[in-house]
Motif scaffolding. Sequence first.
Motif, PDB file in Angstrom:
ATOM      1  N   SER A 180      -3.484  -3.187  -5.196  1.00 25.23           N
ATOM      2  CA  SER A 180      -2.357  -3.832  -4.507  1.00 25.23           C
ATOM      3  C   SER A 180      -2.452  -3.642  -2.993  1.00 25.23           C
ATOM      4  CB  SER A 180      -1.018  -3.289  -5.021  1.00 25.23           C
ATOM      5  OG  SER A 180      -0.918  -1.898  -4.783  1.00 25.23           O
ATOM      6  N   ARG A 191      -2.647  -6.626  -0.173  1.00 20.69           N
ATOM      7  CA  ARG A 191      -1.745  -6.710   0.982  1.00 20.69           C
ATOM      8  C   ARG A 191      -2.530  -6.755   2.292  1.00 20.69           C
ATOM      9  NH1 ARG A 191       1.474  -3.191  -2.132  1.00 20.69           N
ATOM     10  NH2 ARG A 191       0.725  -1.379  -0.995  1.00 20.69           N
ATOM     11  N   ARG A 239      -2.348  -9.715   4.982  1.00 21.43           N
ATOM     12  CA  ARG A 239      -1.962  -9.424   6.365  1.00 21.43           C
ATOM     13  C   ARG A 239      -2.961 -10.030   7.361  1.00 21.43           C
ATOM     14  NH1 ARG A 239      -0.582  -4.528   5.036  1.00 21.43           N
ATOM     15  NH2 ARG A 239      -2.592  -3.625   5.492  1.00 21.43           N
ATOM     16  N   HIS A 258       2.090 -14.105   4.963  1.00 20.47           N
ATOM     17  CA  HIS A 258       2.955 -13.070   4.404  1.00 20.47           C
ATOM     18  C   HIS A 258       3.862 -12.584   5.530  1.00 20.47           C
ATOM     19  CE1 HIS A 258       3.219  -9.974   1.089  1.00 20.47           C
ATOM     20  NE2 HIS A 258       3.029 -11.104   0.458  1.00 20.47           N
ATOM     21  N   ASP A 315       4.596  -8.901   6.309  1.00 20.34           N
ATOM     22  CA  ASP A 315       3.506  -8.020   6.726  1.00 20.34           C
ATOM     23  C   ASP A 315       3.197  -8.115   8.211  1.00 20.34           C
ATOM     24  OD1 ASP A 315       3.126  -6.931   4.273  1.00 20.34           O
ATOM     25  OD2 ASP A 315       1.605  -8.374   3.660  1.00 20.34           O
TER      26      ASP A 315
END
Length: 124
Positions: A80, A84, A88, A120, A123
Amino acid sequence: MIAEVRSLIDLFARLVPRLYWSFIPLRIALNTSFEKKAIDLTYANLPSVNFSEAVLAHCAPELSVLPVSGFEWNDLGEPSRVMRALARKRIQPGWLSNYAHAVEGNTGAKFCRRTVPKTHASDE
């Protein structure tokens, strides 16, 4: 972290021998029709090891720390976190569309298809 591969392998052999020896049988399966099955079986049976505690904490005299700038730290120890970080940076590698990872919190073998959104907002 920057290290010579041979040095890291030697550290694992010395400090986490069970993990090191888990990979030795793979050598005979590499580049054969059994490679994927052997890799899947090996990884399914690997012990869980905290790299910092099991390796780095026991070899401090062999390590060096240098100040650097222009870099950011990101602990990518879980799928995960990798997802992310890719979101980002708005990076979508070719393998991402076929990526399957364990559902967070699930301890079974249930997997789901997952893609990273192109943006995102949370982020940034």
